[in-house]
Scaffold this active site. Structure first.
Site, short mmCIF file in Angstrom:
data_model
loop_
_atom_site.label_atom_id
_atom_site.label_comp_id
_atom_site.label_asym_id
_atom_site.label_seq_id
_atom_site.Cartn_x
_atom_site.Cartn_y
_atom_site.Cartn_z
N ASP A 1 -5.61 -3.11 -2.43
CA ASP A 1 -4.64 -2.83 -1.36
C ASP A 1 -4.00 -4.10 -0.80
O ASP A 1 -4.70 -5.02 -0.37
CB ASP A 1 -5.36 -2.08 -0.24
CG ASP A 1 -4.42 -1.39 0.73
OD1 ASP A 1 -3.50 -2.06 1.22
OD2 ASP A 1 -4.62 -0.20 0.99
N SER B 1 0.84 -1.20 0.00
CA SER B 1 0.00 0.00 0.00
C SER B 1 0.88 1.26 0.00
O SER B 1 1.78 1.39 -0.82
CB SER B 1 -0.95 -0.05 1.20
OG SER B 1 -1.97 0.91 1.07
#
Length: 256
Positions: free
Chosen positions: A150, A38
């Site tokens: 993510d 991320s």
């Protein structure tokens, strides 16, 4: 003695990692491998690409990355991040893991196959973008036949991918679990729910770090506080400097 740096996700809080990197550099700790997910994948890629932490802070604070995000109503997410590809490519002209100064691993989540996907070869910009896609907020990023979101959904502290490569691990975790502040919006509630889902999995991973840098001051910041990038950087830097000064024997140091 090879040192690996593991960087958690955390939205705008990932600017903390740049402060940690600055402190590590100043204390003579050479990083031989970087693994991030991320926001940690994004700042980790800049560091691995040869940009100094302060250069990265300046680039990411002043770039058009946020303005390049487009609304995607009627699609599987509110925002579309594919437009960031052109901007990021300007900073990674070779767009290849092999062109980086430090070996890098990026993780993302295949939302269909429900598995972590690891990237360490080939194009680097596309995995960076995929790894940052908070589900529900950003639509999945289609890459190599996968629907990617993510990396923190399944693993927000991917230490295992450096085990066997690095002799010692430095973990930078920008999401202190306890909260002493109210949520500002529904997106923060959604992200907090995501952290709850992965928290128990992270406990064992955090314990694998030879040095864990997790500034409690990070709870003062939201994952959307991009306008506070310099304050977040400073929080990470100050805490890491204190920690490194107090624990002189925590790591094998090089660079003196």
């Amino acid at each position: 003695m090879k040192t690996g740096l593991v960087l958690s996700g955390g939205g705008a809080r990932a600017f903390m990692h740049l402060g940690v990197m600055q402190a590590l550099d100043e204390h003579g700790i050479t990083i031989d491998f970087v693994c991030g997910t991320s926001g940690g994948a994004l700042v980790g890629a800049f560091y691995a690409g040869g940009y100094t932490p302060k250069e990265s802070l300046d680039i990411l604070s002043k770039s058009d990355l946020l303005r390049s995000v487009r609304f995607a109503f009627g699609r599987p997410g509110l925002l579309r991040i594919s437009a960031t590809e052109k901007i990021l490519s300007g900073y990674f002209p070779d767009n290849d893991f092999s062109a980086l100064k430090i070996p890098l691993i990026i993780t993302a989540t295949d939302i269909v196959a429900a598995e972590t996907v690891v990237f360490d070869a080939g194009e680097v910009v596309q995995p960076m973008i995929a790894s940052c896609g908070i589900p529900g907020l950003f639509e999945p990023y289609r890459y190599r036949g996968r629907e990617l979101v993510d990396g923190g959904v399944l693993n927000n502290m991917p230490v295992e991918f450096l085990e066997g490569k690095a002799d010692q691990l430095v973990g930078a975790h920008c999401n202190p679990f306890l909260q002493d502040r109210p949520f500002k919006n529904s997106f923060e509630v959604a992200y907090r729910s995501l952290l709850l889902a992965v928290h128990n999995q992270n406990i064992e991973r955090l314990q694998k770090c030879d040095l864990l840098i997790e500034p409690p001051g990070m709870r003062a910041f939201s994952i959307f506080d991009f306008h506070k990038s310099k304050s977040i950087f400073r929080t990470g830097y100050d805490f890491a400097c204190r920690l490194l000064s107090e624990d002189l024997h925590s790591l094998q140091r090089t660079g003196y």
